[in-house]
Enzyme design. Sequence first.
Site, short mmCIF file in Angstrom:
data_model
loop_
_atom_site.label_atom_id
_atom_site.label_comp_id
_atom_site.label_asym_id
_atom_site.label_seq_id
_atom_site.Cartn_x
_atom_site.Cartn_y
_atom_site.Cartn_z
N PRO A 73 0.78 -1.26 0.00
CA PRO A 73 0.00 0.00 0.00
C PRO A 73 0.80 1.30 0.00
CG PRO A 73 0.04 -0.92 2.21
CD PRO A 73 0.73 -1.92 1.32
N CYS A 74 1.45 1.60 -1.12
CA CYS A 74 2.15 2.88 -1.23
C CYS A 74 1.18 4.06 -1.23
CB CYS A 74 3.04 2.89 -2.47
SG CYS A 74 2.19 2.53 -4.02
N HIS A 75 -0.12 3.79 -1.44
CA HIS A 75 -1.09 4.89 -1.40
C HIS A 75 -1.23 5.45 0.01
CE1 HIS A 75 -3.49 1.24 -0.49
NE2 HIS A 75 -4.21 2.04 0.29
#
Length: 205
Positions: A174-176
């Site tokens: 989850p780089c978001h």
Amino acid sequence: MTASDSQTGRLFAALPEQDAPAMARLHDRLVDRVQREGILDVAYRTLDTPVGSLLLAGTGVGLVKVAYAVQDHDAVLQQLADRVSPRILNAPRRLDEVSRQIEEYLTGRRTRFDLPLDWRLSKGFRREVLMHLRDIGYGRTESYAQVAAAAGSPRAVRAVGTACATNPLPVVVPCHRVVRSDGGMGGYAGGVEAKHILLTMEAEV
């Protein structure tokens, strides 16, 4: 099997409608055959989602690539052929579990992925960053500076941004959830709108 096989597979959808069922059966037989013979190195499929069409690709090790439509799926497939193996084929059933978990996540029924991952497309500090991202819990965010410190290099804020931008497994890794220290969202491989959708969804569950 060569990279041209993947191009042939993608051409099935363009055949006349009356031929589609027969072509689908032939494609299934092709997938079964290459799997039996152990010559399918990369299986892929696409999945329609609220953040657009996602390309999913997996190897015998695990999920190796998730790509947004804005990243150009054809270009991504070529990169996989170059960097992983030219023996690549549209084989949706190989990615059923990945698709199921992503759909559950995007409909608020899953907060954590339980999938084997193939990390070969990320190395060094970038991989260290991605490993840490999995520890950022659902509905939480961290700044690029916080991630840099957690990854062991507090001054490497820009390098964290690069690691997030080149993350081969967005959504699943989850780089978001990495945002700017001033509260801004920062960039995202799938575009700022996709990042906003994911963060908003998580905040509402």
